[in-house]
Design a protein around this motif. Sequence first.
Motif, PDB file in Angstrom:
ATOM      1  N   ALA A  11     -58.416 -67.422  13.759  1.00  0.00           N
ATOM      2  CA  ALA A  11     -58.647 -67.569  12.321  1.00  0.00           C
ATOM      3  C   ALA A  11     -58.858 -69.030  11.959  1.00  0.00           C
ATOM      4  CB  ALA A  11     -57.468 -66.999  11.537  1.00  0.00           C
ATOM      5  N   GLY A  12     -59.583 -69.230  10.869  1.00  0.00           N
ATOM      6  CA  GLY A  12     -59.820 -70.593  10.400  1.00  0.00           C
ATOM      7  C   GLY A  12     -60.796 -70.608   9.245  1.00  0.00           C
ATOM      8  N   SER A  13     -61.095 -71.795   8.760  1.00  0.00           N
ATOM      9  CA  SER A  13     -61.991 -71.957   7.620  1.00  0.00           C
ATOM     10  C   SER A  13     -63.434 -71.940   8.083  1.00  0.00           C
ATOM     11  CB  SER A  13     -61.694 -73.283   6.909  1.00  0.00           C
ATOM     12  OG  SER A  13     -61.815 -74.360   7.825  1.00  0.00           O
ATOM     13  N   GLY A  14     -64.357 -71.861   7.105  1.00  0.00           N
ATOM     14  CA  GLY A  14     -65.770 -71.940   7.429  1.00  0.00           C
ATOM     15  C   GLY A  14     -66.081 -73.250   8.131  1.00  0.00           C
ATOM     16  N   LEU A  72     -51.924 -64.699  17.303  1.00  0.00           N
ATOM     17  CA  LEU A  72     -52.756 -65.261  16.250  1.00  0.00           C
ATOM     18  C   LEU A  72     -52.943 -66.733  16.551  1.00  0.00           C
ATOM     19  CD1 LEU A  72     -54.198 -65.609  13.526  1.00  0.00           C
ATOM     20  CD2 LEU A  72     -51.953 -65.709  12.431  1.00  0.00           C
ATOM     21  N   MET A  73     -54.177 -67.152  16.834  1.00  0.00           N
ATOM     22  CA  MET A  73     -54.501 -68.547  17.074  1.00  0.00           C
ATOM     23  C   MET A  73     -55.213 -69.072  15.832  1.00  0.00           C
ATOM     24  SD  MET A  73     -54.396 -71.122  19.312  1.00  0.00           S
ATOM     25  CE  MET A  73     -54.055 -70.318  20.877  1.00  0.00           C
ATOM     26  N   ALA A  74     -54.517 -69.889  15.047  1.00  0.00           N
ATOM     27  CA  ALA A  74     -55.064 -70.390  13.786  1.00  0.00           C
ATOM     28  C   ALA A  74     -55.552 -71.822  13.974  1.00  0.00           C
ATOM     29  CB  ALA A  74     -54.012 -70.327  12.691  1.00  0.00           C
ATOM     30  N   ILE A  75     -56.855 -72.010  13.904  1.00  0.00           N
ATOM     31  CA  ILE A  75     -57.409 -73.357  14.003  1.00  0.00           C
ATOM     32  C   ILE A  75     -57.029 -74.162  12.759  1.00  0.00           C
ATOM     33  CG2 ILE A  75     -59.559 -74.677  14.207  1.00  0.00           C
ATOM     34  CD1 ILE A  75     -60.703 -72.297  15.757  1.00  0.00           C
ATOM     35  N   ASP A  76     -56.960 -73.502  11.616  1.00  0.00           N
ATOM     36  CA  ASP A  76     -56.353 -74.058  10.406  1.00  0.00           C
ATOM     37  C   ASP A  76     -55.887 -72.868   9.572  1.00  0.00           C
ATOM     38  OD1 ASP A  76     -58.496 -73.206   8.533  1.00  0.00           O
ATOM     39  OD2 ASP A  76     -59.710 -74.712   9.569  1.00  0.00           O
TER      40      ASP A  76
END
Length: 587
Positions: A11-14, A72-76
Motif C-alpha cells: 500500500a502507498g500513495s499515488g 501489509l507492506m506500507a510504503i507510506d
Amino acid sequence: MTVHSVSLVIAGSGGAGVVTAGSLLLEAAANAGWYAMMSRSSGPQIRGGEAAAMLRFATEPVMSHDDSFNLLMAIDWENIGRFSAEIPMVADSLIVGDPAHGDAPAALLNGKPRQAALAMTDIAGRIENGRPNMVALGAIAALIGLPPEAMQAVVEKNLKRKGQAAIAASMAAFHAGVEAAADLPPIPRLPAISAAAAPRWSITGNEAAGLGVIRGGVRFVAAYPITPATEVLEWLAPSLAKVGGTLVQAEDELASINQIIGASYGGVPAMTATSGPGLSLMIESLGLAVAAEVPLVVVNVMRVGPSTGIATKSEQSDLNIAVYGLHGDAPHIVVAANSVADCLFTSQWAVHLAEAMQVPTIVLTDQAMGQSRAIIPRPAELAFIGQRETAKQAVEGERYKRYAVTASGVSPMAIPGTPGLTHTADGLEHNEFGTPSSQASDHLAQMDKRSRKLSQFNYGDHWADIEDFGSGADDAPQEVPLGDTAIITWGSSTGPAREALQRFSDAGGKARLISIRLIAPVQPERMAAALKGIRRAVIVEQSHSGQFYRMLRAFYDLPAETVSLHQGGPLAFGPARILEQLNQWSA
C-alpha cells in the motif's frame, strides 16, 4: 509448518509504485513456479491518490483472497485507513511500515497484528536512483521465500528499455531489502518448487474477456470508456487490428450499442463493453436488437451501484437489470463468468450463443474479476466460433421471409444488399417478411419464435460448473452427490465458495458446488438433476438485496432448507463465513 498460500498487501500513495511493485512480484512468482492473483483497491480519483495491491501466492491455482492477510507492506500511510475494512489483519499478521512516514493508522490495528519498521526511504536513498518500492519488494521476497533470481529476470525484462543503469539500481534496492528483511519478524513462507514445465498465463479478467470475443469471431467493437471495463477496450484496440478487426471509441454508450447493432446487421460479429451505468443507457437499443433479431454481445463489468455508485469497487448487483431490464417480453441471453480464467471461456461462448440464435447476449463479470490479474494454467483452445444461419441467395418465385416461423425459431439472416433478400429490421413488431404489423397473430407468432429458439437450444454442460467435494470425489460430478448439502452461487462469489468447500472437505465434509454460468434462460430440468439428493443449500452472492437468491426462488425448486448469504459491495465474501454455515449444518 507447510503452507499452501501466502497473502499480502502493498500500500502507498499515488506515485509510490504500489501497483507496479505488485505486478513485478506477480510475474516473479510465476517464474518461481507459483500460482498467484492480484487485485487492487483505489479511491475514485482519476490519477494519483492512495492505492493498494492485494496479492495471494499459492502452490495451486487460486480464485479468491483468503480471510485475512499475512503481511501489509506500507510504503507510506497516505489515506490507507480508507482500505482498513478491505485489509483484515489478525494477531499472526505483520504490518511493516517506514518510520519516516510515522505510525500505522489505528484502523489497521483492530486485529492486534504484529508491527515492525523498515526504513525503505532511507535505504533507497543510499542507492543511486534507488526506489523504496524495490526495497519493499526485496523484503517481501525474503519473507515469503521468493528466490531473488526470479525477480532478477522480471526486472531485466521490464526495465530493458530504460537501460542497464536502471536495472542495476532496481536490483541493488531489491537486494538491500532482502538483507533488511533479516531483522523483520517471520511470516509463513511458501515451499520452493521448480518452475512450471507447462506454460502459464498472466492475465486479467478484462483481458481474458477481450481474448474470448476475438476467438469467438468478433471483428467490430464500439464502446465508450467506463471504469472498470475500460481495460477490455484498451486490450482489444491493438489486438483486434492484428486479426483485421476494428475498434471505435463512440461518443457515448447509446452510440456504441447502436453502432454494434449496425455492424452486426451488416454481417460482422460485434460487441461492446461497459459497466452498470452504461448498460442502463443501452437498454432500449438492446430491445431493438431482440425485436430485429440482431446478434451482439455486451460485456458488463459490474461495479457498486446504484447510479454511478462506487466506480472502483465490485458488486454483483446488475443481475436484475441484465435479466429483467428490457421492456416488454424480450427474450435474450445472460451469462456470467465465474473466475478470471473463465472470462475467456464465457465471453467466447457468448459470441457463439449470440450468433447461433441471432440474439443479444449479456456477459456479466465484475471489478473483482475484471481488474484482477492471475497466474493461471494455459487455457485450452475452444471450438466455439460464432456462426449464424445466413440466407445467401433468393429462392425463385418466393418472397424472402427474414423472420420465417421455423421449428428451431432461428430464421436465415441476409446480409443487406444481397439481391432479392431486402428486408426491414426495426423495433416494431412485424410479420414473417419484416413488415410492421399490429396483428395479434403476428405478435404471438414472433414472440413464440423468439422464445422458442432460446428454450430449445442445447446449452450442454456449460450452463453451470458442478463439482463434488469430499472423500470419493473425482473430476466429474456424481449423478447423485456425495453429500446432502450444496452451495449455489455465481460469478466472482464462486472463488470463496469453492475454497470454503475445500476446507469443509479437508475436515471430512461432503458437499456440492453449483456455479451457474447460464443465468438466462433458466434451466429448471438441469437444476433439478444437479439438486437430486440435496436436502439443504446455501446461496452465496454479493448483492445487498439478495437478487440471485430471489431469482432462484422464482424459477427453481430449491431444497426446503435454503439459506441466503448475501452482502453488498465493496467487501467480498471470505471463505470463513461460508464455511461457518456449512459447519452449522454438520455439527
